[in-house]
Motif scaffolding. Sequence first.
Motif, PDB file in Angstrom:
ATOM      1  N   ARG A 179      39.097  42.241  -0.903  1.00 58.24           N
ATOM      2  CA  ARG A 179      39.749  43.532  -1.117  1.00 58.24           C
ATOM      3  C   ARG A 179      40.945  43.696  -0.192  1.00 58.24           C
ATOM      4  NH1 ARG A 179      38.339  44.945  -6.082  1.00 58.24           N
ATOM      5  NH2 ARG A 179      36.097  44.664  -6.375  1.00 58.24           N
ATOM      6  N   ALA A 180      40.826  43.205   1.051  1.00 55.59           N
ATOM      7  CA  ALA A 180      41.949  43.306   1.992  1.00 55.59           C
ATOM      8  C   ALA A 180      43.136  42.470   1.517  1.00 55.59           C
ATOM      9  CB  ALA A 180      41.504  42.861   3.380  1.00 55.59           C
ATOM     10  N   LEU A 181      42.870  41.275   0.984  1.00 59.89           N
ATOM     11  CA  LEU A 181      43.950  40.426   0.478  1.00 59.89           C
ATOM     12  C   LEU A 181      44.627  41.067  -0.735  1.00 59.89           C
ATOM     13  CD1 LEU A 181      42.362  36.868   0.796  1.00 59.89           C
ATOM     14  CD2 LEU A 181      44.194  37.846   2.186  1.00 59.89           C
ATOM     15  N   LEU A 182      43.842  41.642  -1.632  1.00 57.55           N
ATOM     16  CA  LEU A 182      44.414  42.292  -2.807  1.00 57.55           C
ATOM     17  C   LEU A 182      45.251  43.503  -2.408  1.00 57.55           C
ATOM     18  CD1 LEU A 182      41.381  42.092  -5.262  1.00 57.55           C
ATOM     19  CD2 LEU A 182      43.521  40.811  -5.400  1.00 57.55           C
ATOM     20  N   ALA A 183      44.733  44.293  -1.442  1.00 56.01           N
ATOM     21  CA  ALA A 183      45.490  45.459  -0.979  1.00 56.01           C
ATOM     22  C   ALA A 183      46.788  45.033  -0.309  1.00 56.01           C
ATOM     23  CB  ALA A 183      44.635  46.279  -0.013  1.00 56.01           C
ATOM     24  N   THR A 184      46.742  43.952   0.474  1.00 57.28           N
ATOM     25  CA  THR A 184      47.947  43.453   1.142  1.00 57.28           C
ATOM     26  C   THR A 184      48.979  42.965   0.129  1.00 57.28           C
ATOM     27  OG1 THR A 184      46.637  42.793   3.066  1.00 57.28           O
ATOM     28  CG2 THR A 184      48.815  41.809   2.834  1.00 57.28           C
ATOM     29  N   ALA A 185      48.509  42.292  -0.923  1.00 59.68           N
ATOM     30  CA  ALA A 185      49.429  41.824  -1.958  1.00 59.68           C
ATOM     31  C   ALA A 185      50.144  42.997  -2.619  1.00 59.68           C
ATOM     32  CB  ALA A 185      48.667  41.008  -3.000  1.00 59.68           C
ATOM     33  N   GLY A 186      49.395  44.075  -2.900  1.00 60.16           N
ATOM     34  CA  GLY A 186      50.017  45.259  -3.479  1.00 60.16           C
ATOM     35  C   GLY A 186      51.004  45.906  -2.532  1.00 60.16           C
ATOM     36  N   LEU A 187      50.660  45.917  -1.241  1.00 59.57           N
ATOM     37  CA  LEU A 187      51.558  46.467  -0.238  1.00 59.57           C
ATOM     38  C   LEU A 187      52.872  45.698  -0.185  1.00 59.57           C
ATOM     39  CD1 LEU A 187      52.153  48.293   2.239  1.00 59.57           C
ATOM     40  CD2 LEU A 187      50.954  46.608   3.637  1.00 59.57           C
TER      41      LEU A 187
END
Length: 256
Positions: free
Chosen positions: A13-21
């Motif tokens: 989830r952290a990687l996906l959120a970072t990608a969106g950021l």
Amino acid sequence: MPLREHVRELRTRALLATAGLLVGAVVGWIAYPWLFEVLQEPVVALAEQRDDLISLNFGGVATPLDLQIKVALFAGAILSSPWWIYQLWAFVTPGLTRRERWTTLGFLGAGVPLFLAGGAVAWWLLPKAVGLLSGLTPADTANLIDAQSYLEFIMRMVLAFGLAFLLPVVMVGLNLAGLVRGSTWAHGWRWAVLLCFVFAAVATPTADAISMFSLALPMCLLYGLAVGLCLLHDRRADRRDPFAGTPDDGAGGALA
């Protein structure tokens, strides 16, 4: 879910959120000239109002590049808020049944406006803060505000207020996951009110009571709304499973 699976889920989830950021940051990088004009508007308006020399100052050679990167990330956090709020929700509530998964859309639809509303409150307070703090400048002097400190101050304020307004989403998510019952939130309302006012006093840049109450009161109201939703969910869950709220049911009952 085992601890290893929790850690793996958190990493995903952290990687996906970072990608969106990062995707949002690219848009922020492109729109930086317009964003900078918007962010410095309180200073420009104050200079025109007082007819004084009040301006942002870039104190280093690399400061413009550093600021553009930070503003781009700031814009990315706001633009990608629906995506990373969803990732937060998906991590907090991984065990929802198919019948309960419709709440994802409902609370995503609530979380994004709440985050943006918190940022809007911060933006409403910022001109007052800038005016009050710069008003202490002695007569016959210029106020050249460090651009990096000023923009970091604004970005921290907006993000802090936005995250504070996400409190009810996190509360309800923990409740739906069976980690905290509504009665636990309800019994801790006194501490919650105290912490809301302490947070508001620390987060607001000025010492006036209006700014503090402008953040603390909405947080308290949102806390009360979240408690009501949690209690309603617990009542429905207890009807389906009469033993769900007993002390022997594990984490949910133990925290009650």
